[in-house]
Design a protein around this motif. Structure first.
Motif, PDB file in Angstrom:
ATOM      1  N   ILE A 178      12.829  -5.768  -2.207  1.00 38.14           N
ATOM      2  CA  ILE A 178      11.701  -4.848  -2.368  1.00 38.14           C
ATOM      3  C   ILE A 178      11.141  -4.486  -0.996  1.00 38.14           C
ATOM      4  O   ILE A 178      10.826  -3.327  -0.708  1.00 38.14           O
ATOM      5  CB  ILE A 178      10.605  -5.467  -3.260  1.00 38.14           C
ATOM      6  N   VAL A 179      11.028  -5.491  -0.129  1.00 33.98           N
ATOM      7  CA  VAL A 179      10.548  -5.253   1.240  1.00 33.98           C
ATOM      8  C   VAL A 179      11.478  -4.272   1.950  1.00 33.98           C
ATOM      9  O   VAL A 179      11.034  -3.311   2.598  1.00 33.98           O
ATOM     10  CB  VAL A 179      10.462  -6.579   2.021  1.00 33.98           C
ATOM     11  N   ASP A 217      -0.484  -4.852  -6.405  1.00 37.92           N
ATOM     12  CA  ASP A 217      -0.992  -5.662  -5.284  1.00 37.92           C
ATOM     13  C   ASP A 217       0.106  -6.551  -4.723  1.00 37.92           C
ATOM     14  O   ASP A 217       0.190  -6.773  -3.502  1.00 37.92           O
ATOM     15  CB  ASP A 217      -2.175  -6.508  -5.740  1.00 37.92           C
ATOM     16  N   LEU A 218       0.959  -7.079  -5.601  1.00 42.37           N
ATOM     17  CA  LEU A 218       2.068  -7.921  -5.139  1.00 42.37           C
ATOM     18  C   LEU A 218       3.008  -7.137  -4.225  1.00 42.37           C
ATOM     19  O   LEU A 218       3.429  -7.637  -3.174  1.00 42.37           O
ATOM     20  CB  LEU A 218       2.839  -8.453  -6.343  1.00 42.37           C
ATOM     21  N   ILE A 219       3.303  -5.904  -4.612  1.00 45.82           N
ATOM     22  CA  ILE A 219       4.181  -5.065  -3.782  1.00 45.82           C
ATOM     23  C   ILE A 219       3.545  -4.831  -2.416  1.00 45.82           C
ATOM     24  O   ILE A 219       4.208  -4.881  -1.374  1.00 45.82           O
ATOM     25  CB  ILE A 219       4.478  -3.740  -4.508  1.00 45.82           C
ATOM     26  N   ASP A 220       2.212  -4.592  -2.420  1.00 46.74           N
ATOM     27  CA  ASP A 220       1.515  -4.414  -1.134  1.00 46.74           C
ATOM     28  C   ASP A 220       1.624  -5.658  -0.275  1.00 46.74           C
ATOM     29  O   ASP A 220       1.848  -5.592   0.941  1.00 46.74           O
ATOM     30  CB  ASP A 220       0.048  -4.069  -1.376  1.00 46.74           C
ATOM     31  N   GLU A 221       1.426  -6.812  -0.890  1.00 47.20           N
ATOM     32  CA  GLU A 221       1.481  -8.084  -0.149  1.00 47.20           C
ATOM     33  C   GLU A 221       2.864  -8.310   0.443  1.00 47.20           C
ATOM     34  O   GLU A 221       3.002  -8.753   1.590  1.00 47.20           O
ATOM     35  CB  GLU A 221       1.142  -9.255  -1.085  1.00 47.20           C
ATOM     36  N   LEU A 222       3.889  -8.016  -0.368  1.00 43.57           N
ATOM     37  CA  LEU A 222       5.265  -8.230   0.111  1.00 43.57           C
ATOM     38  C   LEU A 222       5.590  -7.358   1.310  1.00 43.57           C
ATOM     39  O   LEU A 222       6.391  -7.763   2.168  1.00 43.57           O
ATOM     40  CB  LEU A 222       6.255  -7.933  -1.024  1.00 43.57           C
ATOM     41  N   THR A 223       5.008  -6.176   1.369  1.00 43.70           N
ATOM     42  CA  THR A 223       5.401  -5.215   2.403  1.00 43.70           C
ATOM     43  C   THR A 223       4.450  -5.161   3.586  1.00 43.70           C
ATOM     44  O   THR A 223       4.618  -4.326   4.475  1.00 43.70           O
ATOM     45  CB  THR A 223       5.500  -3.815   1.779  1.00 43.70           C
ATOM     46  N   LYS A 224       3.426  -6.027   3.605  1.00 40.10           N
ATOM     47  CA  LYS A 224       2.533  -6.062   4.756  1.00 40.10           C
ATOM     48  C   LYS A 224       3.271  -6.627   5.963  1.00 40.10           C
ATOM     49  O   LYS A 224       3.957  -7.640   5.844  1.00 40.10           O
ATOM     50  CB  LYS A 224       1.301  -6.928   4.452  1.00 40.10           C
TER      51      LYS A 224
END
Length: 395
Positions: A212-213, A388-395
């Protein structure tokens, strides 16, 4: 004395009609015009009748005798040969009208209201291309299992095993419809069940957290149209079916309530579906509105804005990003659904809630109605946590 071929051939017309007897009521009438007509004189209930068998030389002496024998057998049963011939012609006319293609199109018309437009096009396209050219004009009663086997073997040989299976299933349904409407006696396609090897189903591969990242990074660097990028991000955030996103219209969205209500006619299972929208999804939709907000569709086709984005657009983008095609992980746009399902189950969300959000049909209609109302609040929370999980993974 019975007639001979030479006698029949050499008899010349005269001023008056001549009758040359062959025996048992069969005779040849030679008219002054030169016409030579086969006739059969018989009695039923004491009344004399004449049956016109045919005309010489179209019908030979041997042919006339064969038809004479058939007519005599009918007379013995008290049946007028002329009446029997009329009945046969009516049956033949009915059979010619009830061709396989005619019955197939009638069956399609009956079933189409319950199908999606995509499925309707699929049925019409494959039947028109692979079936009608070979058996479409045949009376449906004359179509055999051998005819159908030849068709599906031909389709299978070109590597379209799934299409071959569908053709057998559709043909079987057409025959069952014909039987139910008294225009066929049985279903020859039923005998072919198992004749085609069912291809192994390849389930859509989900993305791992690491992938995903990589996907988001590749999407940020993608040089294609911004609308395509937004579409792929929305696929990840909403995990709807590709066709549902491509055909989405602005009137279906209520951004204040954070809901996307997809009407039943656009859903695979023909049931309306609610997609709670995360904050991130709303931001993308607001950006997209600046591009396409003046049109009905969210993703109009660039060449024909009155139609939606094509089915290959998203997968082509994934291919250019290195996620699909040769040497890749084999990911497709449909795989976003498997990705969300896998990770949300790992995160501990109830399967009923996840399945409802995936719009998988609940067989129990009462429970399905209950689930739609009961799970909506949980689904709203889940969709925001997912974004939010997707945002966290890609920070």
């Amino acid at each position: 004395m019975p007639l001979t071929d030479a006698k029949v051939r050499n008899t010349k017309p005269s001023e008056r009609p001549q009758k040359l007897a062959d025996g048992q009521g069969l005779y040849l009438e030679v008219r002054p015009t030169g016409s030579k007509l086969w006739r059969y004189r018989y009695r039923i209930a004491g009344k004399e009748n004449i049956f016109a068998i045919g005309e010489y030389p179209t019908m030979s002496l041997a042919g006339a005798r064969t038809e004479h024998d058939k007519a005599r057998a009918l007379v013995k049963q008290g049946i007028h040969p002329a009446h029997h011939r009329q009945a046969e012609r009516l049956v033949n006319r009915t059979a010619n009208a009830n061709t396989f293609e005619a019955l197939a199109r009638e069956w399609i018309d009956k079933k189409a209201p319950g199908w999606t437009p995509y499925y309707l096009r699929q049925v019409e396209r494959f039947l028109a291309a692979d079936v009608f050219p070979h058996i479409g004009k045949l009376p449906i009663r004359n179509v055999t299992a051998a005819h159908l086997l030849e068709i599906i073997r031909r389709v299978e040989a070109r590597g379209a095993e799934t299409v071959a299976l569908l053709i057998r299933q559709w043909s079987s349904a057409i025959f069952r419809y014909a039987v139910a409407t008294l225009r066929a006696d049985h279903d020859p396609a039923a005998a072919l069940k198992g004749a085609i090897h069912r291809p192994k189903v390849e389930h859509r591969k989900p993305l791992t957290r690491e992938q995903i990242v990589q996907f988001i990074k590749a999407l940020d660097e993608y040089g294609g149209y911004r609308a395509t990028v937004i579409a792929l991000r929305l696929m990840l955030l909403t995990f709807v079916r590709t066709v549902e996103l491509r055909k989405a219209e602005w009137h279906e969205f209520d951004l204040e309530r954070a809901e996307w209500r997809i009407p039943a006619e656009k859903m695979k299972m023909r049931q309306p579906h609610i997609v709670p929208l995360s904050r991130q999804a709303i931001e993308l939709l607001q950006e997209l509105h600046t591009f396409t907000g003046g049109r009905a569709l969210l993703f109009p086709n660039l060449r024909n804005p009155n139609t939606c984005m094509t089915s290959t657009t998203l997968n082509r983008a994934l291919e250019r990003m290195g996620f699909s095609g040769k040497g890749s992980i084999g990911f497709s746009a449909h795989g976003f659904r498997a990705t969300a399902s896998t990770l949300l189950n790992e995160m501990g969300y109830r399967s009923d809630v996840i399945e409802r959000q995936l719009a998988h049909t609940e067989r129990n209609k009462v429970r399905a109605s209950y689930n739609q109302a009961q799970y909506l609040d949980e689904r709203k929370v889940m969709m925001q946590v997912w974004a939010d999980l997707i945002d966290e993974l890609t920070k």
